[in-house]
Write a protein that holds these residues in place. Structure first.
Motif, PDB file in Angstrom:
ATOM      1  N   PRO A  19       0.806  -1.232   0.000  1.00 15.69           N
ATOM      2  CA  PRO A  19       0.000   0.000   0.000  1.00 15.69           C
ATOM      3  C   PRO A  19       0.833   1.273   0.000  1.00 15.69           C
ATOM      4  CG  PRO A  19      -0.928  -1.603   1.514  1.00 15.69           C
ATOM      5  CD  PRO A  19       0.393  -2.158   1.077  1.00 15.69           C
ATOM      6  N   THR A  54       1.008  -8.543 -12.173  1.00 17.76           N
ATOM      7  CA  THR A  54      -0.427  -8.501 -11.910  1.00 17.76           C
ATOM      8  C   THR A  54      -1.116  -9.732 -12.501  1.00 17.76           C
ATOM      9  OG1 THR A  54      -0.706  -7.124 -13.886  1.00 17.76           O
ATOM     10  CG2 THR A  54      -0.570  -5.998 -11.757  1.00 17.76           C
ATOM     11  N   SER A 113     -13.205   3.785  -6.757  1.00 15.77           N
ATOM     12  CA  SER A 113     -11.877   3.298  -6.378  1.00 15.77           C
ATOM     13  C   SER A 113     -10.842   4.414  -6.450  1.00 15.77           C
ATOM     14  CB  SER A 113     -11.467   2.127  -7.260  1.00 15.77           C
ATOM     15  OG  SER A 113     -11.263   2.527  -8.604  1.00 15.77           O
ATOM     16  N   GLU A 128      -8.844   5.873  -3.208  1.00 12.89           N
ATOM     17  CA  GLU A 128      -7.387   5.928  -3.204  1.00 12.89           C
ATOM     18  C   GLU A 128      -6.881   7.330  -2.884  1.00 12.89           C
ATOM     19  OE1 GLU A 128      -3.940   4.031  -2.956  1.00 12.89           O
ATOM     20  OE2 GLU A 128      -5.885   3.074  -3.306  1.00 12.89           O
ATOM     21  N   HIS A 132      -1.899   2.650  -8.047  1.00 13.57           N
ATOM     22  CA  HIS A 132      -2.624   1.763  -7.141  1.00 13.57           C
ATOM     23  C   HIS A 132      -3.974   1.339  -7.704  1.00 13.57           C
ATOM     24  CE1 HIS A 132       0.002   1.564  -3.561  1.00 13.57           C
ATOM     25  NE2 HIS A 132       0.482   2.693  -4.059  1.00 13.57           N
ATOM     26  N   GLN A 178      -4.904  -2.536  -8.426  1.00 13.63           N
ATOM     27  CA  GLN A 178      -6.107  -3.115  -7.818  1.00 13.63           C
ATOM     28  C   GLN A 178      -6.997  -3.760  -8.882  1.00 13.63           C
ATOM     29  OE1 GLN A 178      -7.976   0.146  -5.711  1.00 13.63           O
ATOM     30  NE2 GLN A 178      -6.118   0.503  -4.505  1.00 13.63           N
ATOM     31  N   ARG A 179      -7.158  -3.055  -9.995  1.00 15.14           N
ATOM     32  CA  ARG A 179      -8.011  -3.572 -11.044  1.00 15.14           C
ATOM     33  C   ARG A 179      -7.362  -4.776 -11.736  1.00 15.14           C
ATOM     34  NH1 ARG A 179     -13.499  -2.470 -12.456  1.00 15.14           N
ATOM     35  NH2 ARG A 179     -13.784  -3.570 -14.432  1.00 15.14           N
ATOM     36  N   ASP A 204      -5.273  -6.880 -10.548  1.00 19.23           N
ATOM     37  CA  ASP A 204      -5.121  -8.040  -9.681  1.00 19.23           C
ATOM     38  C   ASP A 204      -6.455  -8.699  -9.330  1.00 19.23           C
ATOM     39  OD1 ASP A 204      -2.392  -8.363  -9.479  1.00 19.23           O
ATOM     40  OD2 ASP A 204      -2.178  -7.030  -7.755  1.00 19.23           O
ATOM     41  N   ARG A 205      -7.531  -8.231  -9.943  1.00 20.39           N
ATOM     42  CA  ARG A 205      -8.854  -8.836  -9.678  1.00 20.39           C
ATOM     43  C   ARG A 205      -8.923 -10.256 -10.234  1.00 20.39           C
ATOM     44  NH1 ARG A 205     -11.923  -6.603 -12.998  1.00 20.39           N
ATOM     45  NH2 ARG A 205     -13.983  -7.165 -12.222  1.00 20.39           N
TER      46      ARG A 205
END
Length: 413
Positions: free
Chosen positions: A5, A119, A340, A344, A405, A409-410, A412-413
């Motif tokens: 993070p 990712t 998102s 963030e 970030h 995040q997207r 790594d879905r």
């Protein structure tokens, strides 16, 4: 090292990349004149491709010359997350418009390389061809083709003022590719300078783009006939230049009529032939647009603009042809992605605000088919499409790290 993070991009590296771009296709002092499919555009594309390959990305070029630089995911069969914007500029352009967005995508993948984080989904960095529309009208043409708004053949037949044909220029500079179109896209993210004064005036570090002003544009051709400016009686004249001038003046008046609630109307182009002393012009081509935060009002303004074209032609005794029309904006961005980005901004502690886009962006076309969102960074005084357009590294740091970030995040879905 690993992605956490607290992970951050390398701001110094990003800034050096921006500075290198600013050396290619120089225009007026401090600015750029890197029009689409010119030699300077080719030089910038070559540099970008080299950077992407050095970062381990595979590069493909589509039929529109858009560059797709792919970083493989753990499951490379999944739909990719695309990050991008454009590297072409206006004739009196700045160093950041579009450019910051493409190079921000490159910095995201460079940072992931540094951290050794792969990712789940692939990430693609894209440079869209001819976003500005400064040489070939309309703007945002390649992203329009990508989502099916235009056909490749139609776009390849676009003609510039210098007589060059779009498809021929793509081939000339070596960027008429044949990559197969992507079957699917998981999300599209675009970082862009605001191109307005709000963030800078409020000392905000970043803007969360919630939508775009509904906007309507048109390219109109007036046809009259040449005649001598001296002996030709006024009632026998068919002066296309005057028709175009009347039309654009009427469009400007529409803007003032709706300005109290932030409506805007622009006459941006008048090209006449022969446009010489002593002779009436036979043809004139105009480009104009209107925009307003309220969609109903924007449609009213658009109808007034269309009527103004036909009234101007009739008064000048000229025929009127609407050669092209376009519309974009509205409540088009994906709620989940916008949330998102907002989350963030709060988590990283930036001074942020929600904001609407007022200019056109490739993200508008992408939002027609795919989940899409934008991040705005401030620019000094909101000056843009001008060689004095300016940003500092501090203006870009918040948006750059939020992009990192949100993209991870997207992906790594």
């Amino acid at each position: 090292m690993s992605f956490t993070p607290d992970s951050r991009t390398d701001l110094d590296r990003f800034w050096l990349t921006i500075q290198r771009s600013a050396e290619i296709g120089k225009g007026r002092e401090g600015g750029l004149a890197r029009l689409a499919l010119t030699d300077s555009d080719r030089e910038m594309r070559d540099e970008f491709v080299a950077w992407c390959k050095a970062a381990g990305l595979s590069v493909e070029i589509d039929a529109m010359g858009s560059i797709f630089a792919r970083r493989a995911g753990l499951d490379d069969s999944l739909a990719p997350v695309i990050i991008g914007s454009h590297l072409d500029t206006q004739i009196n352009g700045g160093r950041f418009d579009g450019i910051a967005g493409v190079l921000a995508g490159l910095e995201v993948v460079r940072t992931l390389n540094d951290l050794g984080h792969v990712t789940k989904r692939p990430i693609i960095v894209v440079n869209w061809t001819n976003e500005e529309g400064a040489r070939f009208s309309p703007p945002m043409v390649a992203s329009g083709v990508f989502v099916g708004q235009y056909t490749v053949d139609w776009a390849h037949d676009l003609i510039a003022d210098d007589g060059a044909r779009f498809g021929d220029e793509l081939a000339r500079i070596g960027y008429r590719g044949d990559a197969a179109p992507l079957n699917d896209v998981d999300a599209y993210l675009e970082l862009h300078i605001e191109q307005g004064p709000i963030l800078d005036a409020e000392s905000r570090q970043v803007g969360v783009v919630t939508g775009g002003y509904p906007s309507y544009g048109m390219r109109v051709r007036f046809d009259g006939e040449t005649a001598h400016t001296g002996p030709t009686p006024m009632d026998l004249r068919h002066n296309a230049l005057i028709a175009g001038a009347r039309f654009l003046t009427a469009v400007d008046d529409i803007g003032w009529d709706f300005a109290v609630h932030d409506g805007k109307a622009t006459g941006s182009r008048l090209a006449a032939w022969p446009n010489k002393p002593g002779i009436l012009s036979e043809t004139a081509q105009c480009v104009a647009d209107v925009r307003h935060p309220d969609p109903i009002t924007a449609r009213v303004m658009a109808e007034k603009m269309r009527r103004a074209a036909h009234e101007a032609g009739a008064k000048a005794g000229c025929s009127v042809t609407v050669e092209d029309e376009w519309a974009w904006g509205g409540d088009i961005f994906d709620d989940e992605l916008v949330t998102s980005i907002r989350t963030e901004a709060k988590r990283q502690g930036w001074n942020w605000r929600d904001i609407e886009a007022q200019a056109g962006h490739d993200a508008y076309h992408m939002a027609m088919r795919y989940p899409t969102a934008m991040i705005f960074t401030p620019c000094k005084g909101g000056i843009t499409h001008n060689n004095k357009e300016d940003c500092s590294p501090d203006d870009l740091v918040a948006g750059l790290n939020m992009l990192l970030h949100v993209a991870v995040q997207r992906a790594d879905r």
